[in-house]
Design an enzyme around this catalytic site. Structure first.
Site, short mmCIF file in Angstrom:
data_model
loop_
_atom_site.label_atom_id
_atom_site.label_comp_id
_atom_site.label_asym_id
_atom_site.label_seq_id
_atom_site.Cartn_x
_atom_site.Cartn_y
_atom_site.Cartn_z
N ASP A 65 0.85 -1.20 0.00
CA ASP A 65 0.00 0.00 0.00
C ASP A 65 0.88 1.25 0.00
O ASP A 65 1.00 1.94 1.00
CB ASP A 65 -0.91 -0.05 1.24
CG ASP A 65 -1.94 1.07 1.24
OD1 ASP A 65 -2.22 1.64 0.17
OD2 ASP A 65 -2.46 1.36 2.33
N LYS A 67 0.38 3.60 -2.42
CA LYS A 67 -0.48 4.64 -3.02
C LYS A 67 0.28 5.49 -4.03
O LYS A 67 0.43 6.70 -3.87
CB LYS A 67 -1.09 5.52 -1.93
CG LYS A 67 -1.92 4.74 -0.91
CD LYS A 67 -2.59 5.68 0.07
CE LYS A 67 -3.46 4.98 1.07
NZ LYS A 67 -2.73 4.18 2.09
N PRO A 72 2.79 9.21 -15.44
CA PRO A 72 2.58 7.82 -15.89
C PRO A 72 3.87 6.99 -15.98
O PRO A 72 3.91 5.85 -15.52
CB PRO A 72 1.92 8.00 -17.26
CG PRO A 72 1.19 9.31 -17.15
CD PRO A 72 2.05 10.18 -16.29
N GLY A 214 -6.33 -2.27 10.96
CA GLY A 214 -5.04 -2.15 11.61
C GLY A 214 -5.21 -2.07 13.11
O GLY A 214 -5.27 -3.06 13.83
O1 C5P Z 1 -5.51 1.36 11.96
P1 C5P Z 1 -6.54 1.50 10.88
O2 C5P Z 1 -7.48 0.32 10.80
O3 C5P Z 1 -7.24 2.83 10.86
O4 C5P Z 1 -5.64 1.42 9.54
C1 C5P Z 1 -6.16 1.59 8.28
C2 C5P Z 1 -5.14 1.27 7.25
O5 C5P Z 1 -5.73 1.45 5.98
C3 C5P Z 1 -3.88 2.13 7.27
O6 C5P Z 1 -2.77 1.29 6.99
C4 C5P Z 1 -4.07 3.13 6.15
O7 C5P Z 1 -2.87 3.44 5.48
C5 C5P Z 1 -4.97 2.35 5.19
N1 C5P Z 1 -5.83 3.17 4.35
C6 C5P Z 1 -6.79 4.03 4.85
N2 C5P Z 1 -7.59 4.75 3.99
C7 C5P Z 1 -7.46 4.61 2.67
C8 C5P Z 1 -6.50 3.74 2.16
C9 C5P Z 1 -5.72 3.01 3.04
O8 C5P Z 1 -6.94 4.14 6.07
N3 C5P Z 1 -8.26 5.26 1.85
#
Ligand code: C5P
Length: 222
Positions: A65, A67, A72, A214
């Site tokens: 992840d 992002k 391009p 997380g």
């Molecule tokens: O700890 P928590 O459950 O909030 O973590 C969410 C995870 O999802 C993090 O690793 C964050 O980088 C990822 N994430 C997010 N929102 C997004 C994409 C990814 O919270 N739109």
């Protein structure tokens, strides 16, 4: 407590810079969750060889992840190189534009086990006010729908969105297009930086294929 049936559709976010800690979490959860997600915290300190380290620790699927969001050419190079480490899924910002998304898609099209390419719509930490502050007058939901449509048209494998948009996304964008939702919070768990959230059961009911969790698993409130 998150039930095992939900864990089976959960991608566990290994948000730590400590590789030993991440490997411990993999060993603890490898039979119970669907996949493991790594982001900048691990990748910057240890590099992408950790994908192999985590696989050796028992992570069958690793979601990278980072992002990606760049021109391009730069994104195509990054995606191709990441794919060579055997990641199962990776993310790029849909707001990078159609040309960037197509370049990423084409960069891995010839690989036999190419990673799933997931478009990030609007971060779950963003609400209407912070979206307006970056010049987007639409609601988060409308912006998610617009970006998801672009991801669908350019041939990505799915999107990352909040649980709150999952139902509308599923209605408009048929399977096998994937919907993955972070922003998952069991009732009573602190929101932290997340703004557009829902409990895990509801996220799945609204149409998420997989949940990203997380802190609710790895830093439960006592
Ligand atoms: O700890 P928590 O459950 O909030 O973590 C969410 C995870 O999802 C993090 O690793 C964050 O980088 C990822 N994430 C997010 N929102 C997004 C994409 C990814 O919270 N739109």
């Amino acid at each position: 407590m998150i039930p095992e049936t939900i864990l089976a559709r959960t991608i566990l976010a290994l948000d730590t810079p400590n590789l030993g800690q991440a490997c411990d979490w993999v060993q603890q959860y490898r039979e119970r969750v669907y996949a493991f997600k790594i982001g900048g915290a691990l990748a910057i300190g240890h590099g992408l060889p950790i994908v192999r380290t985590l696989r050796e620790a028992g992570a069958e699927r690793v979601f990278l992840d980072l992002k990606f969001h760049d021109i391009p050419h730069a994104v195509a190079l990054a995606v191709r190189h990441a794919a060579e480490f055997g990641v199962w899924m990776l993310t790029l910002h849909i707001s990078g534009g159609a040309e960037m998304l197509c370049a990423a898609r084409d960069a891995v099209a010839d690989l036999p086990n190419r990673p799933l390419l997931m478009g990030v719509t609007v971060l779950t930490s963003i609400d209407a006010e912070s979206l307006r502050a970056v010049g987007v007058a639409r609601t988060p939901r409308a912006q998610v729908m617009r970006l998801a449509q672009l991801a669908y048209q350019t041939g990505l494998d799915g999107v990352i969105a909040s649980p709150q948009e999952a139902r509308l996304l599923r209605r408009r964008l048929p399977q096998p297009f994937l919907i993955v939702t972070p922003g998952v919070r069991p009732a009573g768990f602190e929101l932290g930086d997340q703004k557009r959230t829902a409990p895990p059961e509801q996220s799945l009911r609204w149409g998420a294929d997989y949940l990203v969790i997380g802190r609710a698993l790895l830093a439960p409130k006592e």
